[in-house]
Design a protein around this motif. Structure first.
Motif, PDB file in Angstrom:
ATOM      1  N   LEU A 217      92.458 115.974  -5.548  1.00 17.59           N
ATOM      2  CA  LEU A 217      93.649 116.449  -6.244  1.00 17.59           C
ATOM      3  C   LEU A 217      93.416 116.635  -7.744  1.00 17.59           C
ATOM      4  O   LEU A 217      93.789 117.674  -8.311  1.00 17.59           O
ATOM      5  CB  LEU A 217      94.811 115.475  -6.024  1.00 17.59           C
ATOM      6  CG  LEU A 217      95.366 115.385  -4.599  1.00 17.59           C
ATOM      7  CD1 LEU A 217      96.433 114.302  -4.515  1.00 17.59           C
ATOM      8  CD2 LEU A 217      95.945 116.723  -4.160  1.00 17.59           C
ATOM      9  N   SER A 218      92.802 115.643  -8.377  1.00 17.99           N
ATOM     10  CA  SER A 218      92.726 115.669  -9.840  1.00 17.99           C
ATOM     11  C   SER A 218      91.727 116.683 -10.369  1.00 17.99           C
ATOM     12  O   SER A 218      91.988 117.329 -11.404  1.00 17.99           O
ATOM     13  CB  SER A 218      92.370 114.272 -10.360  1.00 17.99           C
ATOM     14  OG  SER A 218      91.098 113.862  -9.886  1.00 17.99           O
ATOM     15  N   LEU A 283      96.600 107.376  -8.849  1.00 20.19           N
ATOM     16  CA  LEU A 283      95.394 107.477  -9.675  1.00 20.19           C
ATOM     17  C   LEU A 283      95.134 108.906 -10.115  1.00 20.19           C
ATOM     18  O   LEU A 283      94.509 109.143 -11.160  1.00 20.19           O
ATOM     19  CB  LEU A 283      94.192 106.928  -8.900  1.00 20.19           C
ATOM     20  CG  LEU A 283      94.236 105.430  -8.587  1.00 20.19           C
ATOM     21  CD1 LEU A 283      92.981 105.001  -7.841  1.00 20.19           C
ATOM     22  CD2 LEU A 283      94.391 104.609  -9.859  1.00 20.19           C
ATOM     23  N   THR A 284      95.603 109.888  -9.337  1.00 20.68           N
ATOM     24  CA  THR A 284      95.502 111.284  -9.771  1.00 20.68           C
ATOM     25  C   THR A 284      96.297 111.506 -11.045  1.00 20.68           C
ATOM     26  O   THR A 284      95.810 112.143 -11.999  1.00 20.68           O
ATOM     27  CB  THR A 284      96.018 112.221  -8.661  1.00 20.68           C
ATOM     28  OG1 THR A 284      95.165 112.108  -7.521  1.00 20.68           O
ATOM     29  CG2 THR A 284      96.041 113.667  -9.135  1.00 20.68           C
ATOM     30  N   LEU A 285      97.519 111.008 -11.080  1.00 24.17           N
ATOM     31  CA  LEU A 285      98.331 111.134 -12.295  1.00 24.17           C
ATOM     32  C   LEU A 285      97.647 110.461 -13.484  1.00 24.17           C
ATOM     33  O   LEU A 285      97.726 110.963 -14.617  1.00 24.17           O
ATOM     34  CB  LEU A 285      99.705 110.499 -12.068  1.00 24.17           C
ATOM     35  CG  LEU A 285     100.594 111.141 -10.992  1.00 24.17           C
ATOM     36  CD1 LEU A 285     101.886 110.340 -10.844  1.00 24.17           C
ATOM     37  CD2 LEU A 285     100.900 112.584 -11.336  1.00 24.17           C
ATOM     38  N   MET A 286      96.981 109.350 -13.226  1.00 20.16           N
ATOM     39  CA  MET A 286      96.348 108.605 -14.309  1.00 20.16           C
ATOM     40  C   MET A 286      95.087 109.290 -14.833  1.00 20.16           C
ATOM     41  O   MET A 286      94.807 109.265 -16.035  1.00 20.16           O
ATOM     42  CB  MET A 286      96.017 107.198 -13.816  1.00 20.16           C
ATOM     43  CG  MET A 286      95.589 106.239 -14.907  1.00 20.16           C
ATOM     44  SD  MET A 286      94.941 104.707 -14.219  1.00 20.16           S
ATOM     45  CE  MET A 286      93.391 105.301 -13.551  1.00 20.16           C
ATOM     46  N   THR A 287      94.300 109.908 -13.944  1.00 19.95           N
ATOM     47  CA  THR A 287      93.028 110.511 -14.350  1.00 19.95           C
ATOM     48  C   THR A 287      93.160 111.968 -14.800  1.00 19.95           C
ATOM     49  O   THR A 287      92.233 112.488 -15.426  1.00 19.95           O
ATOM     50  CB  THR A 287      92.016 110.447 -13.189  1.00 19.95           C
ATOM     51  OG1 THR A 287      92.573 111.085 -12.035  1.00 19.95           O
ATOM     52  CG2 THR A 287      91.681 109.011 -12.846  1.00 19.95           C
ATOM     53  N   LEU A 288      94.276 112.622 -14.475  1.00 20.49           N
ATOM     54  CA  LEU A 288      94.430 114.027 -14.859  1.00 20.49           C
ATOM     55  C   LEU A 288      94.250 114.259 -16.359  1.00 20.49           C
ATOM     56  O   LEU A 288      93.522 115.190 -16.754  1.00 20.49           O
ATOM     57  CB  LEU A 288      95.799 114.550 -14.401  1.00 20.49           C
ATOM     58  CG  LEU A 288      95.826 115.282 -13.058  1.00 20.49           C
ATOM     59  CD1 LEU A 288      97.249 115.678 -12.696  1.00 20.49           C
ATOM     60  CD2 LEU A 288      94.929 116.514 -13.089  1.00 20.49           C
TER      61      LEU A 288
END
Length: 422
Positions: A217-218, A283-288
């Motif tokens: 995703l990211s 974690l996607t929101l965090m790593t984007l």
């Protein structure tokens, strides 16, 4: 002439003072580096010293008689395997007669030994009626005693193993019925309330599924956002606001993303709680933000002459980006993505908020199964009172550090191999 000598003297004095300051500054820097490395060595040394013994496990050799009267071929899964192991231990120590002593003697063997015996009999029913010599997993207290974590030269009230149990262990050692071997259970099993049966496979698979969702995703979303902001977006107050917010999101505490995931993915969207899917989304929101910033920096590093040359020979804007700009910027983007994944691998706080702190015994088989991750598993074991969990906590930290070092080393290798200097 005297004025000239006086001026030179003042210059020399000033130079000497400046050189002393530079020397002190270098010494301060060297001292800071040595101090940091000393603390790092102390930390790693403490973890290794406490955790390396977790890769070994104590086993007891017993003669197990698979009594046909106790094992019904039609109901092997429900047979009383603990009773068979109990009788095998009592046969080794016929002098033990009291009920309490018998209970204490049987406790030298792990409760998981009955499951080991069940698996063996169900796989080979033809063993029923025979007597087998089996190495069975010892209890965690026996394991700690053999490894030296429980001293024998202290009063009995100050240790979790009695004098009579130590005497039985000494008899087993003298008879060659006690050994330490590689602890394969640590790498093959999920979590357990019993330290000798606890493993990291469940948490490792949970981390793998979670990182896979995060990467799928990211990375494409982050690259697409970076390409749009860098190549297509107009330069106005709105894009400036977006850029500022992206930079601010990269500095937000990770637990805030956990609260967001709890509110949106669990309470609003009703996704499976404690699953790798929800963990990957959080974690996607965090790593984007990290991936977007790294991707934009990679796009900026491509010389403008590449764009101008491609446009000059008739390529469209999209062809210029897809055929020339992206291939040249991809190594930097991959490096940023790997660093983002390494940060995601070590995160705990956001996953605690979405329920991945649950006690998970079974190894997850898919993205929707309840799961935990390595950092959360370490957190759970560190909160357990048993001494055997201390070494397993340190061993899990060692595994996590190795994975993080491997990911960061991969990022460095990719950068050195594919990076171009203009």
């Amino acid at each position: 002439m005297n004025d000239k000598l006086s001026t030179m003297k003042r210059v020399n004095i000033g130079l000497a003072a400046r050189y002393r300051k530079e020397k002190r500054f270098r010494l301060f820097g060297l001292f800071a580096i040595v101090l940091s490395l000393s603390f790092l060595v102390l930390l790693l040394g403490s973890i290794v010293a406490k955790g390396y013994t977790a890769f070994l496990q104590t086993e007891v050799l017993v003669e197990v008689h698979l009594d046909p009267e106790a094992l019904d071929v039609k109901n092997l899964a429900t047979a009383n395997y603990p009773a068979i192991i109990r009788q095998s231990m009592l046969d080794l120590f016929p002098q033990v007669q009291s009920r309490q002593d018998k209970r204490d003697l049987v406790k030298l063997i792990s409760t998981g030994a009955a499951f080991e015996l069940q698996q063996m009999v169900m796989a080979k029913p033809e063993l029923i009626g025979t007597t087998k010599s089996l190495w069975l997993t010892a209890d965690d207290e026996v394991d700690m005693f053999i490894k030296g974590h429980i001293p024998r030269d202290v009063p009995e009230a100050e240790r979790r193993i009695s004098d009579k149990e130590i005497a039985w262990i000494d008899q087993l050692v003298a008879a060659g019925r006690l050994k330490t071997s590689f602890n394969s259970v640590f790498f093959q099993a999920g979590d357990s309330r019993e330290p000798e049966l606890a493993g990291i496979r469940g948490a490792t698979m949970g981390s793998l599924y979670t990182l896979l969702v995060t990467l799928l995703l990211s990375f494409p979303i982050g690259v697409a956002a970076a390409v749009y902001l860098e190549e297509f977006a107009p330069k106005n107050r709105w894009t400036d606001l977006i850029e500022v917010n992206i930079n601010n999101l990269a500095a937000i505490p990770s637990i805030v993303f956990g609260l967001l995931g709890l509110a949106v993915f669990l309470n609003f969207m009703n996704l499976p709680r404690s699953s790798s899917t929800v963990g990957g989304l959080v974690l996607t929101l965090m790593t984007l933000p990290t991936i977007i910033i790294a991707s934009r920096a990679s796009l900026k590093s491509v010389p403008p002459s590449i764009r101008e040359a491609a446009l000059g020979v008739g390529a469209s804007k999209m062809q210029t980006i897809s055929h020339h700009i992206l291939p040249l910027a991809l190594p930097g983007m991959l490096t940023g993505a790997i660093i983002g994944m390494a940060r995601a691998l070590g995160e705990t706080a956001p996953l605690l908020m979405i329920g991945m702190v649950a006690f998970i015994v079974d190894v997850p088989q898919g993205f929707s199964d309840p799961a935990t991750v390595l950092p959360v598993q370490i957190y759970l074991w560190a909160d357990s009172p048993e001494r055997a969990f201390v070494e397993r906590t340190s061993a899990a930290i060692m595994i996590l550090l190795c994975l993080l070092l491997a990911m960061n080393a991969t990022a460095v290798l990719l950068r050195n191999k594919f990076e171009r200097r203009w």
